[in-house]
Write an enzyme that holds these catalytic residues in place. Sequence first.
Site, PDB file in Angstrom:
ATOM      1  CE  LYS A 140      53.529  37.995  26.474  1.00  0.00           C
ATOM      2  NZ  LYS A 140      52.666  37.893  25.059  1.00  0.00           N
ATOM      3  CG  ASP A 159      47.731  40.006  23.299  1.00  0.00           C
ATOM      4  OD1 ASP A 159      48.675  40.614  23.820  1.00  0.00           O
ATOM      5  OD2 ASP A 159      47.783  38.984  22.821  1.00  0.00           O
ATOM      6  CD  GLN A 163      53.274  35.318  22.441  1.00  0.00           C
ATOM      7  OE1 GLN A 163      52.619  35.633  23.323  1.00  0.00           O
ATOM      8  NE2 GLN A 163      54.181  36.053  21.842  1.00  0.00           N
TER       9      GLN A 163
HETATM   10  N1  GUN Z   1      53.862  38.237  19.743  1.00  0.00           N
HETATM   11  C1  GUN Z   1      54.573  39.323  19.843  1.00  0.00           C
HETATM   12  N2  GUN Z   1      54.227  40.274  20.611  1.00  0.00           N
HETATM   13  C2  GUN Z   1      52.864  39.601  21.040  1.00  0.00           C
HETATM   14  C3  GUN Z   1      51.978  40.126  21.947  1.00  0.00           C
HETATM   15  O1  GUN Z   1      52.104  41.412  22.535  1.00  0.00           O
HETATM   16  N3  GUN Z   1      50.904  39.570  22.142  1.00  0.00           N
HETATM   17  C4  GUN Z   1      50.732  38.263  21.441  1.00  0.00           C
HETATM   18  N4  GUN Z   1      49.505  37.466  21.820  1.00  0.00           N
HETATM   19  N5  GUN Z   1      51.765  37.710  20.645  1.00  0.00           N
HETATM   20  C5  GUN Z   1      52.696  38.697  20.292  1.00  0.00           C
END
Ligand code: GUN
Length: 291
Positions: A52, A119, A96
């Site tokens: 990311k 998110d 995350q």
């Molecule tokens: N863990 C798995 N997918 C995601 C996501 O799209 N965002 C976040 N913050 N954690 C995740």
Amino acid sequence: MKIIDGKKISNLIKEEIKKEVDSILARGGKAPHLAAVIVGEDGASLTYVGSKVRSCKQVGFNSTLIKLPENISENLLIDEIYKLNNDKLIDGFIVQLPLPNHIDEQKILMAIDPNKDVDGFHPTNFGKMALNMKTFIPATPFGIMELLKRYNIETSGKNTVVIGRSHIVGRPISILMNSKGIAGDSTVTVVHSRTKNLEHYTKNADIIVSALGIPEFVKENMVKDGVVIIDVGITRVKDNSKEKGYVIKGDVDFDSVGKKASYITPVPGGVGPMTIAMLLKNTLLSKTYNK
Ligand code: GUN
């Protein structure tokens, strides 16, 4: 069978975002700034967050990675979130998931300023999404909607079966595909671990979105000819013949199901790269929403 190439579409979206960033900079503005918080040392999470942050560079964003120890207290983590909420230089941030067991995930998500919640996990944003209001749509379902749109896949009036009811994928994609609009207007059924006779639903599905996390769960005998398959599964399966010691598997048995499908997303290279592209898109949108 046609492959839905998420890698290609995600690169196109990143190019579109890069152009927007260039035009912001040309007008004397600031590049969007995304921050990511990661707690602990989970290998898969570190990989996702790493890519990311790397992708930010590709599109000209600024990025900040905040790595916190596994044993951090809930209060200290909330303090970090408040700092990001109040930092005028940060347009959006993510925490995350999953978080360590001693931390209440809901408390953490509630602490995030909805205006920076790229998110789309805060109840305010989730509620707005369910009501078809302008908001941040969670990146993975947002990516799936974008793939359906860009491949002109007919969803209106179709039977869509979503496997899994997670807050990150299953639940939001079921709402989006059922809502009015492009890639929506579908008749959606959500099946899950307690569903009886799950095959009955999948066999009648025109579109299957699988977000279960069980490698190769969906087999050829569970689907009908011409089905559209969106495979959200990304599971590391031990494989000592590989340098990394594992291979990545989707929820769908690609070789056999692919023969019956009209469209299918591969794993890797399908939904995965779209998640990152749409997170960047949300961060760019954050700049316009919060003007
Ligand atoms: N863990 C798995 N997918 C995601 C996501 O799209 N965002 C976040 N913050 N954690 C995740």
